[in-house]
Motif scaffolding. Structure first.
Motif, PDB file in Angstrom:
ATOM      1  N   VAL A 179       0.861  -1.182   0.000  1.00  0.00           N
ATOM      2  CA  VAL A 179       0.000   0.000   0.000  1.00  0.00           C
ATOM      3  C   VAL A 179       0.904   1.240   0.000  1.00  0.00           C
ATOM      4  O   VAL A 179       1.758   1.386   0.875  1.00  0.00           O
ATOM      5  N   PHE A 180       0.702   2.107  -0.991  1.00  0.00           N
ATOM      6  CA  PHE A 180       1.490   3.338  -1.109  1.00  0.00           C
ATOM      7  C   PHE A 180       0.705   4.516  -0.537  1.00  0.00           C
ATOM      8  O   PHE A 180      -0.502   4.656  -0.794  1.00  0.00           O
ATOM      9  N   TYR A 181       1.409   5.378   0.192  1.00  0.00           N
ATOM     10  CA  TYR A 181       0.793   6.562   0.771  1.00  0.00           C
ATOM     11  C   TYR A 181       1.586   7.815   0.380  1.00  0.00           C
ATOM     12  O   TYR A 181       2.823   7.810   0.441  1.00  0.00           O
ATOM     13  N   ARG A 182       0.858   8.854   0.018  1.00  0.00           N
ATOM     14  CA  ARG A 182       1.481  10.154  -0.237  1.00  0.00           C
ATOM     15  C   ARG A 182       1.356  11.011   1.019  1.00  0.00           C
ATOM     16  O   ARG A 182       0.305  11.063   1.647  1.00  0.00           O
ATOM     17  N   SER A 183       2.424  11.689   1.395  1.00  0.00           N
ATOM     18  CA  SER A 183       2.358  12.541   2.584  1.00  0.00           C
ATOM     19  C   SER A 183       1.716  13.879   2.232  1.00  0.00           C
ATOM     20  O   SER A 183       1.869  14.402   1.130  1.00  0.00           O
ATOM     21  N   ASN A 184       0.964  14.418   3.178  1.00  0.00           N
ATOM     22  CA  ASN A 184       0.282  15.699   3.006  1.00  0.00           C
ATOM     23  C   ASN A 184       1.036  16.808   3.737  1.00  0.00           C
ATOM     24  O   ASN A 184       1.938  16.556   4.535  1.00  0.00           O
ATOM     25  N   GLU A 185       0.633  18.049   3.471  1.00  0.00           N
ATOM     26  CA  GLU A 185       1.296  19.196   4.082  1.00  0.00           C
ATOM     27  C   GLU A 185       1.196  19.170   5.604  1.00  0.00           C
ATOM     28  O   GLU A 185       2.075  19.649   6.312  1.00  0.00           O
ATOM     29  N   ASP A 186       0.092  18.603   6.131  1.00  0.00           N
ATOM     30  CA  ASP A 186      -0.125  18.622   7.583  1.00  0.00           C
ATOM     31  C   ASP A 186       0.497  17.410   8.286  1.00  0.00           C
ATOM     32  O   ASP A 186       0.252  17.173   9.472  1.00  0.00           O
ATOM     33  N   ASP A 228       3.525   0.509   3.007  1.00  0.00           N
ATOM     34  CA  ASP A 228       3.240  -0.528   3.993  1.00  0.00           C
ATOM     35  C   ASP A 228       3.138  -1.884   3.309  1.00  0.00           C
ATOM     36  O   ASP A 228       2.626  -1.999   2.181  1.00  0.00           O
ATOM     37  N   VAL A 229       3.602  -2.917   4.000  1.00  0.00           N
ATOM     38  CA  VAL A 229       3.516  -4.292   3.499  1.00  0.00           C
ATOM     39  C   VAL A 229       2.535  -5.049   4.386  1.00  0.00           C
ATOM     40  O   VAL A 229       2.672  -5.060   5.621  1.00  0.00           O
ATOM     41  N   TYR A 230       1.529  -5.673   3.773  1.00  0.00           N
ATOM     42  CA  TYR A 230       0.498  -6.393   4.518  1.00  0.00           C
ATOM     43  C   TYR A 230       0.396  -7.838   4.042  1.00  0.00           C
ATOM     44  O   TYR A 230       0.709  -8.161   2.886  1.00  0.00           O
ATOM     45  N   ASP A 231      -0.108  -8.650   4.952  1.00  0.00           N
ATOM     46  CA  ASP A 231      -0.511 -10.021   4.622  1.00  0.00           C
ATOM     47  C   ASP A 231      -2.026 -10.024   4.496  1.00  0.00           C
ATOM     48  O   ASP A 231      -2.739  -9.689   5.445  1.00  0.00           O
ATOM     49  N   GLY A 236     -10.669  -9.388   5.824  1.00  0.00           N
ATOM     50  CA  GLY A 236     -10.352  -7.963   5.764  1.00  0.00           C
ATOM     51  C   GLY A 236      -9.442  -7.469   6.868  1.00  0.00           C
ATOM     52  O   GLY A 236      -9.008  -6.305   6.842  1.00  0.00           O
ATOM     53  N   SER A 237      -9.155  -8.301   7.840  1.00  0.00           N
ATOM     54  CA  SER A 237      -8.281  -7.897   8.949  1.00  0.00           C
ATOM     55  C   SER A 237      -6.824  -8.201   8.578  1.00  0.00           C
ATOM     56  O   SER A 237      -6.190  -9.080   9.165  1.00  0.00           O
ATOM     57  N   HIS A 238      -6.325  -7.487   7.583  1.00  0.00           N
ATOM     58  CA  HIS A 238      -5.002  -7.769   7.041  1.00  0.00           C
ATOM     59  C   HIS A 238      -3.920  -7.549   8.106  1.00  0.00           C
ATOM     60  O   HIS A 238      -3.981  -6.603   8.895  1.00  0.00           O
ATOM     61  N   ASP A 239      -2.941  -8.439   8.102  1.00  0.00           N
ATOM     62  CA  ASP A 239      -1.865  -8.369   9.098  1.00  0.00           C
ATOM     63  C   ASP A 239      -0.742  -7.461   8.601  1.00  0.00           C
ATOM     64  O   ASP A 239      -0.260  -7.616   7.470  1.00  0.00           O
ATOM     65  N   PHE A 240      -0.329  -6.541   9.475  1.00  0.00           N
ATOM     66  CA  PHE A 240       0.754  -5.622   9.142  1.00  0.00           C
ATOM     67  C   PHE A 240       2.094  -6.351   9.235  1.00  0.00           C
ATOM     68  O   PHE A 240       2.436  -6.923  10.270  1.00  0.00           O
ATOM     69  N   ILE A 241       2.861  -6.340   8.146  1.00  0.00           N
ATOM     70  CA  ILE A 241       4.184  -6.956   8.141  1.00  0.00           C
ATOM     71  C   ILE A 241       5.254  -5.928   8.468  1.00  0.00           C
ATOM     72  O   ILE A 241       6.141  -6.167   9.289  1.00  0.00           O
ATOM     73  N   GLY A 242       5.178  -4.790   7.822  1.00  0.00           N
ATOM     74  CA  GLY A 242       6.172  -3.761   8.085  1.00  0.00           C
ATOM     75  C   GLY A 242       6.008  -2.606   7.121  1.00  0.00           C
ATOM     76  O   GLY A 242       5.060  -2.544   6.324  1.00  0.00           O
ATOM     77  N   GLU A 243       6.955  -1.657   7.193  1.00  0.00           N
ATOM     78  CA  GLU A 243       6.856  -0.464   6.372  1.00  0.00           C
ATOM     79  C   GLU A 243       8.254   0.045   6.021  1.00  0.00           C
ATOM     80  O   GLU A 243       9.254  -0.327   6.647  1.00  0.00           O
ATOM     81  N   PHE A 244       8.298   0.920   5.025  1.00  0.00           N
ATOM     82  CA  PHE A 244       9.525   1.656   4.735  1.00  0.00           C
ATOM     83  C   PHE A 244       9.125   2.954   4.049  1.00  0.00           C
ATOM     84  O   PHE A 244       7.991   3.114   3.570  1.00  0.00           O
TER      85      PHE A 244
END
Length: 617
Positions: A179-186, A228-231, A236-244
């Protein structure tokens, strides 16, 4: 500079969203000197005129530059540019001689009027205009430049894989996705992309995907992009693996080398002293393609060649003498009034207000209205302002031969008219010399323009054919064949319907929903825009009686009855309650021209034609 749905332009003295143009005012020269002991202190004020309005509103001002008659302004104007609208601009130049903000308290140095399309359509987006407005004085000149703002039109294609991700499923391996996220000004994050799920593996390889740069980082190459990397879990309760975290700039380095990211789980890192990571993600490939815009091609030198075809069939209605019968008499090239058993005039302007060609002292005919509305915008993108103009469905003097592509200026070798006014003049002259007849055939004039378009297919020329008609098409099969052939050429067709006829059949030609086909061949692109458009009902025409058309067994209705079925564009969409023709023309042009930029781009894209580089000088 200037640019437009994502169109912004700047001016300084620059395909549906607006194209954003950037317009600036550069180097006014030889301004009037209004100060006694020094030179003028100039400022330029930009006024804009709303579509269909005569009112000017202040848009912005440049900075004031002291003591010069040849200023170079830094401040630019950013405007939304719409190809389909006439966007009038006025640049007023003042000498600031007072602390008052009111321009009425300053010395007027001159002004220049220009349409935004003129600046964009000029060579290299540069247009020089003389300043006027001070009687008996040479006010100098102003140089206008327009260019499209950089608006992150690049599109990224990337592919990633992972290695040794954490195992999250009890009976199998993980089912990972990103999952890719863009950061916002806030400081918050907004999701901008999800990859597909790769089942039952700790070493997934995801499919390549594309994403606009503006979606990934909003044009800020150093803005944080969090991944974010998910399993995946069925409930729908996806498990969080990690992030970078990374950035567009960092990702772009993968064009020359693989980039490996550690996937970290903050909770596990806090709990386990020997924790290293939850796997790695590798960026396998990263490429960027530019998404060219309509403005890019216009600035690169692409010319829009405008051709007009006008319906001269008898169903438009003719003069009062014709309606009463008589014997037609040809006299050389022209002819005198007189109607035969067929009920048609052999010469002279239609004199009955029931005729769609009728020219009243008070307002334009339906044909002239449509012609001016579209032509006055397109002419800004044609450097020579010479427009071929044809008529169809008329009998021509001296032998009464029916023609479906006769030049309005009566010059077969050179059917071009000088400007839109020249087209109007030739159109009115043709009404005096030809006999309205029939049938309503489009194919000959479409093939005529297609032949011209086929001569130059390198992207330097693009043809726009405007057909104005009142009748149901008579050669539908041939017209479909002509459109399918033309769809492979640099060409668009606009069909504007006027009058009371039923236009349902025309919908087949507008390929917005179903692509036009002929004999098993489908049009490569949608190149046709069909728009029913009506003329206002003038007071002097409301009681006019209908004229019969004996050849087509149709009735030419009076103006008051000129309404299309509700499925078409309503009458009020083009004509306001006051009968304001300027507003009517603006509305019509906006509707019929909106698709031209995208149609031009579709041709360029299918032929892999890139815009030529504009000379930076």
């Amino acid at each position: 500079m200037i640019g437009g749905k994502d169109r912004r332009t700047h001016c300084g003295a620059r395909w549906v969203a607006p194209r954003v143009a950037h317009a600036w005012l550069r180097s006014p020269r030889n301004l009037l000197d209004m100060d006694t002991f020094s030179k003028s202190d100039p400022v330029v004020v930009l006024f804009v005129q709303g579509s269909g309005s005569s009112e000017w509103k202040e848009f912005g001002r440049t900075e004031v530059i002291d003591n010069t008659l040849n200023p170079d302004f830094v401040r630019k104007f950013v405007l939304d540019y719409y190809f389909e609208e006439k966007q009038n601009l006025r640049f007023d130049v003042y000498n600031v001689d007072s602390k008052s903000c009111s321009v009425l308290k300053q010395d007027f140095l001159g002004q220049a009027f220009v349409a935004l399309g003129e600046v964009i359509g000029s060579q290299r987006g540069r247009l020089e205009r003389a300043l006027t407005g001070v009687p008996g004085k040479r006010c100098g000149t102003i140089l206008l430049l327009a260019e499209e703002l950089s608006n992150c039109r690049d599109i990224v294609t990337m592919q990633l894989c992972a290695n040794k991700l954490d195992k999250k499923d009890f009976f199998g391996k993980s089912d990972p996705f990103l999952v890719f996220y863009r950061s916002n000004e806030d400081g918050t994050f907004t999701i901008c992309h999800k990859t597909e799920v790769v089942k039952n593996t700790l070493n997934p390889v995801w499919q390549p995907f594309t994403i606009p740069v503006r979606a990934l980082c909003n044009g800020d190459y150093d803005r944080t992009v969090k991944i974010d990397v998910y399993d995946w879990d069925r409930d729908g309760s996806h498990d969080f693996i990690g992030e970078f975290a990374t950035s567009y700039r960092e990702l772009s380095r993968a064009q020359s080398q693989f980039t490996v990211y550690e996937v970290l789980n903050p909770r596990k890192k806090c709990k386990k002293k020997k924790y290293v990571n939850s796997g790695t993600v590798t960026l396998l490939s990263f490429s960027v393609e530019s998404e060219f815009t309509f403005v890019d091609y216009i600035r690169g030198g692409t010319q829009l060649n405008f051709t007009v075809a006008i319906d001269f069939t008898a169903s438009n209605g003719e003069c009062s003498l014709c309606a009463r019968g008589g014997v037609p008499r040809w006299q050389g090239r022209g002819a005198s009034h007189g109607a035969g058993a067929n009920g048609h005039c052999t010469a002279g302007m239609p004199s009955q207000p029931t005729s769609l060609h009728y020219a009243s002292p008070y307002q334009l005919s339906a044909y002239a209205l449509a012609l001016k509305a579209v032509g006055e915008i397109i002419q800004d993108y044609d450097s020579d302002k010479l427009f071929p103009a044809y008529g169809f469905g008329a009998k021509l003097p001296p032998d009464g031969k029916i023609s479906h592509q006769f030049p309005l200026n009566n010059n077969v070798d050179n059917p071009s008219c000088a400007g839109i006014e020249g087209v109007l003049e030739s159109y009115l002259q043709s009404l005096r010399t030809v006999q309205l007849y029939g049938p309503t055939n489009f194919a000959p004039v479409i093939n005529q323009v297609a032949g011209a378009a086929a001569q130059v297919t390198d992207g330097s020329q693009y043809h726009v054919l405007l057909i104005i008609t009142d009748g149901v098409i008579s050669d539908m099969l041939q017209t479909k064949e002509a459109i399918v052939t033309a769809s492979a050429l640099p060409m668009s067709i606009i069909i504007v319907g006027v009058g009371p006829a039923e236009f349902e059949a025309m919908e087949e030609l507008d390929g917005d929903e179903v692509r036009v086909s002929s004999r098993g061949r489908y049009a490569e692109r949608d190149i046709v825009q069909v728009t029913p458009a009506l003329s206002p009902v003038p007071p002097w025409a409301r009681d006019a009686q209908p004229l019969a058309d004996p050849r087509s067994h149709r009735v030419v209705s009076n103006w008051a009855a000129n309404f299309f079925p509700s499925k078409f564009v309503p009458f009020r969409d083009y004509v306001d309650d006051s009968g304001n023709q300027v507003l009517s023309m603006a509305r019509l042009a906006k509707d019929v021209l909106a698709e031209i930029p995208e149609q031009l781009l579709s041709y360029m894209k299918t032929r892999d034609i890139k815009p030529r580089r504009a000379d930076p000088q």
